[in-house]
Design a protein around this motif. Structure first.
Motif, PDB file in Angstrom:
ATOM      1  N   ALA A 299      -4.506  -1.826   6.891  1.00 55.18           N
ATOM      2  CA  ALA A 299      -4.503  -3.305   6.837  1.00 55.18           C
ATOM      3  C   ALA A 299      -5.502  -3.758   5.701  1.00 55.18           C
ATOM      4  CB  ALA A 299      -5.390  -3.950   8.195  1.00 55.18           C
ATOM      5  N   SER A 300      -6.566  -2.713   5.461  1.00 54.75           N
ATOM      6  CA  SER A 300      -7.426  -2.992   4.390  1.00 54.75           C
ATOM      7  C   SER A 300      -7.055  -2.897   2.897  1.00 54.75           C
ATOM      8  CB  SER A 300      -8.820  -2.114   4.523  1.00 54.75           C
ATOM      9  OG  SER A 300      -9.624  -2.737   5.683  1.00 54.75           O
ATOM     10  N   VAL A 301      -6.126  -1.795   3.030  1.00 53.69           N
ATOM     11  CA  VAL A 301      -5.434  -1.417   1.617  1.00 53.69           C
ATOM     12  C   VAL A 301      -4.381  -2.324   1.371  1.00 53.69           C
ATOM     13  CG1 VAL A 301      -3.756   0.156   2.248  1.00 53.69           C
ATOM     14  CG2 VAL A 301      -4.642   0.208   0.107  1.00 53.69           C
ATOM     15  N   ALA A 302      -3.775  -3.028   2.303  1.00 49.90           N
ATOM     16  CA  ALA A 302      -2.515  -3.955   2.105  1.00 49.90           C
ATOM     17  C   ALA A 302      -3.388  -5.234   1.675  1.00 49.90           C
ATOM     18  CB  ALA A 302      -1.749  -4.270   3.490  1.00 49.90           C
ATOM     19  N   ARG A 303      -4.596  -5.767   2.197  1.00 52.98           N
ATOM     20  CA  ARG A 303      -5.234  -6.767   1.805  1.00 52.98           C
ATOM     21  C   ARG A 303      -5.777  -6.316   0.136  1.00 52.98           C
ATOM     22  NH1 ARG A 303      -8.328 -10.806   4.614  1.00 52.98           N
ATOM     23  NH2 ARG A 303      -9.712 -11.739   3.248  1.00 52.98           N
ATOM     24  N   LEU A 304      -6.097  -5.321  -0.050  1.00 48.98           N
ATOM     25  CA  LEU A 304      -6.448  -5.130  -1.498  1.00 48.98           C
ATOM     26  C   LEU A 304      -5.466  -5.262  -2.453  1.00 48.98           C
ATOM     27  CD1 LEU A 304      -8.683  -4.293  -3.574  1.00 48.98           C
ATOM     28  CD2 LEU A 304      -8.240  -1.761  -2.798  1.00 48.98           C
ATOM     29  N   LEU A 305      -4.430  -4.581  -2.187  1.00 49.85           N
ATOM     30  CA  LEU A 305      -2.906  -4.734  -2.780  1.00 49.85           C
ATOM     31  C   LEU A 305      -2.589  -6.128  -3.197  1.00 49.85           C
ATOM     32  CD1 LEU A 305      -1.192  -1.620  -1.444  1.00 49.85           C
ATOM     33  CD2 LEU A 305      -2.309  -2.005  -3.725  1.00 49.85           C
ATOM     34  N   PHE A 306      -2.599  -6.939  -2.158  1.00 45.70           N
ATOM     35  CA  PHE A 306      -2.572  -8.460  -2.077  1.00 45.70           C
ATOM     36  C   PHE A 306      -3.438  -8.958  -2.882  1.00 45.70           C
ATOM     37  CE2 PHE A 306      -3.403 -12.651  -0.619  1.00 45.70           C
ATOM     38  CZ  PHE A 306      -1.951 -13.107  -0.631  1.00 45.70           C
ATOM     39  N   ALA A 307      -4.592  -8.769  -3.185  1.00 42.21           N
ATOM     40  CA  ALA A 307      -5.609  -9.337  -3.976  1.00 42.21           C
ATOM     41  C   ALA A 307      -5.038  -9.001  -5.473  1.00 42.21           C
ATOM     42  CB  ALA A 307      -7.042  -8.995  -3.462  1.00 42.21           C
ATOM     43  N   MET A 308      -4.897  -7.911  -5.617  1.00 39.67           N
ATOM     44  CA  MET A 308      -4.572  -7.269  -6.805  1.00 39.67           C
ATOM     45  C   MET A 308      -3.247  -8.102  -7.415  1.00 39.67           C
ATOM     46  SD  MET A 308      -5.833  -3.271  -6.523  1.00 39.67           S
ATOM     47  CE  MET A 308      -5.530  -2.965  -8.383  1.00 39.67           C
ATOM     48  N   GLY A 309      -2.269  -7.960  -6.249  1.00 38.98           N
ATOM     49  CA  GLY A 309      -1.224  -8.703  -6.827  1.00 38.98           C
ATOM     50  C   GLY A 309      -1.244 -10.266  -7.175  1.00 38.98           C
ATOM     51  N   ARG A 310      -2.076 -11.055  -6.313  1.00 41.74           N
ATOM     52  CA  ARG A 310      -2.237 -12.415  -6.325  1.00 41.74           C
ATOM     53  C   ARG A 310      -3.010 -12.651  -7.815  1.00 41.74           C
ATOM     54  NH1 ARG A 310      -6.901 -13.641  -2.432  1.00 41.74           N
ATOM     55  NH2 ARG A 310      -8.058 -12.611  -4.165  1.00 41.74           N
ATOM     56  N   ASP A 311      -3.976 -11.576  -8.335  1.00 42.63           N
ATOM     57  CA  ASP A 311      -4.694 -11.904  -9.602  1.00 42.63           C
ATOM     58  C   ASP A 311      -3.829 -11.361 -10.707  1.00 42.63           C
ATOM     59  OD1 ASP A 311      -6.448 -13.254  -8.162  1.00 42.63           O
ATOM     60  OD2 ASP A 311      -7.638 -11.453  -7.608  1.00 42.63           O
ATOM     61  N   SER A 312      -2.639 -10.857 -10.423  1.00 40.01           N
ATOM     62  CA  SER A 312      -1.719 -10.307 -11.624  1.00 40.01           C
ATOM     63  C   SER A 312      -2.402  -8.955 -12.024  1.00 40.01           C
ATOM     64  CB  SER A 312      -1.480 -11.265 -12.771  1.00 40.01           C
ATOM     65  OG  SER A 312      -0.832 -12.355 -12.168  1.00 40.01           O
ATOM     66  N   VAL A 313      -3.271  -8.382 -11.321  1.00 36.17           N
ATOM     67  CA  VAL A 313      -3.615  -7.025 -11.612  1.00 36.17           C
ATOM     68  C   VAL A 313      -2.476  -5.936 -11.483  1.00 36.17           C
ATOM     69  CG1 VAL A 313      -5.215  -5.138 -11.226  1.00 36.17           C
ATOM     70  CG2 VAL A 313      -6.018  -7.470 -11.258  1.00 36.17           C
ATOM     71  N   LEU A 314      -1.683  -6.305 -10.241  1.00 33.83           N
ATOM     72  CA  LEU A 314      -0.468  -5.435 -10.015  1.00 33.83           C
ATOM     73  C   LEU A 314       0.728  -6.535 -10.171  1.00 33.83           C
ATOM     74  CD1 LEU A 314      -1.855  -3.196  -7.044  1.00 33.83           C
ATOM     75  CD2 LEU A 314      -1.310  -2.709  -9.357  1.00 33.83           C
ATOM     76  N   PRO A 329       0.845  -9.303   4.448  1.00 33.50           N
ATOM     77  CA  PRO A 329       1.562  -8.753   3.060  1.00 33.50           C
ATOM     78  C   PRO A 329       2.207  -7.556   3.432  1.00 33.50           C
ATOM     79  CG  PRO A 329      -0.758  -8.286   3.613  1.00 33.50           C
ATOM     80  CD  PRO A 329      -0.299  -9.231   4.802  1.00 33.50           C
ATOM     81  N   ALA A 330       3.444  -7.572   3.867  1.00 35.57           N
ATOM     82  CA  ALA A 330       4.442  -6.623   4.086  1.00 35.57           C
ATOM     83  C   ALA A 330       4.690  -5.512   3.154  1.00 35.57           C
ATOM     84  CB  ALA A 330       5.729  -7.346   4.543  1.00 35.57           C
ATOM     85  N   PHE A 331       4.668  -6.027   1.993  1.00 34.52           N
ATOM     86  CA  PHE A 331       5.126  -4.936   0.737  1.00 34.52           C
ATOM     87  C   PHE A 331       4.145  -3.871   0.637  1.00 34.52           C
ATOM     88  CE2 PHE A 331       5.597  -3.076  -3.469  1.00 34.52           C
ATOM     89  CZ  PHE A 331       6.732  -2.829  -3.565  1.00 34.52           C
TER      90      PHE A 331
END
Length: 448
Positions: A299-314, A329-331
């Motif tokens: 759950a934590s890594v999915a939240r981190l990936l979501f934050a990075m996607g939201r900020d266009s880092v990913l 954040p299903a993906f």
């Protein structure tokens, strides 16, 4: 009159924050990797944990300094970005992502190793795929472990650890008398070497991962500039004390480093000191703790990936995607599950060392951030001891432990950093513009 946006309430004091940090570390993990550490140190596991504790205390001091200066979430990424520079900060964040992204895999691997040892007739892949499928499903559905359940789990872990220590002491006293309870052999024996202890400490540091996680509670803590630094040090000290004590008593029961299977050595020792009943209780405690930890880590890594996607880092279309029905954040959750399949091809030793590569990289640069702030300070500079000497020692120990990691883990870690540099070059158009800055907001993915 304009309506004020909702804000987090500052209600957490030092005690609850420390308990949160200890729960995040999952104390029972010291037994999960005991055999691996004992094997690396040739039977001196408590020495490895003692060295890792010293390293963590120096680093925890630096984390405390930076948390006092920047009382916001983001941890090592934020500290390095602010104190050293945005590009180095991005790469440190990339290294931290190595921890988060592969931590669920290691958790599932340890749980699978113990279940496989107990039920050898069941293929190892069944346990790994089962862990991944169940935790991924629960995280996609948005099911969370309630606070009460977490408290019960923490209590259960501590009880299992307490019984393990007491039964170990009773076993040793019964075999060697009361005098056998005090011995230097678990710390130093004829086969002990500095290189071996350092290699063991580099693995043992896995047990400390998460001691800095309380920085995410900054906005909910009373007097965070004082409370968070104290909590970080206390968590490292208390957690390290538990790890050294448990490793010591376990090494007393089983001197040396010869095991039928080092990946599940503690289960055999639990059965030896407490019979089949305690062995079953121990296995249940470890697997439940690993499952809950894996659920939280994914759950934590999915939240981190979501934050990075939201900020266009990913890539935003993928990682910022929120499931329309479950609001999760299903993906990112699915990506973590796919990475977890790597457990089918990795050993516990290599996998723990692999994620420790990211941890030691981040720890080193947090120490260097304290020094950088000192060098950039204007006017009257703060004391040299706390802002140069202590973090310099912490950085030196972290680098030493980093170079003591498994050779395969170092290679994989360098490849990961190389990918980070390449990706940074793309994001910054050949390093001509600053990289995107991640915002560690506390809102739920569904509100984004």
């Amino acid at each position: 009159m304009a309506t004020q946006p909702p804000a987090l309430t500052r209600t957490l004091t030092l005690g609850p924050v420390v308990l949160f940090g200890l729960a995040y570390m999952t104390p029972l993990i010291v037994l999960g990797i005991f055999g691996i550490v004992a094997e690396a140190t040739a039977g001196a596991a408590p020495s490895a944990y003692l060295l890792a504790l010293v390293a963590m205390l120096f680093t925890a001091y630096s984390y405390g300094r930076m948390a006092r200066t920047y009382p916001v979430a983001g941890s090592a990424y934020t500290y390095v970005r602010q104190a050293i520079g945005s590009r180095i900060g991005f790469l440190v964040g990339w290294a931290v992502l190595l921890d988060y992204f592969f931590l669920p895999m290691v958790i599932w691997l340890i749980g699978g190793a113990y279940l496989s040892a107990q039920f050898p007739g069941v293929p190892f892949a069944v346990w790994i795929i089962g862990f991944i499928a169940l935790t991924t499903l629960l995280n996609v559905l948005g099911i969370r472990v309630a606070k009460t359940a977490n408290n019960l789990l923490m209590t259960f872990q501590l009880l299992v650890l307490a019984f393990f220590v007491l039964l170990s002491l009773a076993h040793v006293a019964g075999a060697s008398g009361a005098g056998g309870l005090v011995s230097a052999t678990p710390f130093v024996n004829d086969a002990t070497t500095w290189a071996g202890v350092a290699a063991g400490a580099a693995i043992a540091a896995y047990s400390f991962l998460g001691f800095d996680a309380v920085t995410t509670l900054t906005e909910e803590t009373t007097d965070p500039r004082r409370t968070i630094p104290r909590a970080i040090l206390l968590i490292a000290l208390i957690g390290g004390g538990i790890f050294v004590l448990v490793a010591y008593t376990t090494q007393l029961v089983h001197p040396g480093a010869v095991f039928a299977d080092s990946s599940s050595a503690a289960f055999d020792i639990a059965t030896l000191i407490g019979g089949n009943l305690f062995g079953a209780v121990f296995l249940a405690g470890l697997v439940v703790a690993q499952f809950a930890s894996g659920l939280s880590a994914q759950a934590s890594v999915a939240r981190l990936l979501f934050a990075m996607g939201r900020d266009s880092v990913l890539p935003k279309k993928l990682f910022a995607y929120v499931h329309p029905r479950f609001h999760t954040p299903a993906f990112g959750i699915a990506a973590s599950g796919v990475v977890g399949l790597g457990a089918l091809a990795m050993s516990v030793s290599t996998s723990t060392s692999f994620i420790n590569f990211g941890a030691f990289t981040a720890f080193t640069f947090v120490n260097l951030s304290v020094i950088a702030r000192y060098l950039r300070s204007r006017g009257e500079r703060p004391p040299v001891l706390g802002h140069v000497v202590v973090p310099a020692i912490g950085a030196a120990i972290d680098i030493w432990l980093l170079t003591s990691l498994d050779g395969t883990a170092i290679t994989l870690g360098m490849v990961w950093l190389g990918l980070g540099v390449a990706y940074l070059a793309v994001l910054t158009r050949g390093f001509r513009v600053p990289p995107p800055e991640m915002q560690f907001a506390e809102e739920e993915p569904a509100s984004a």
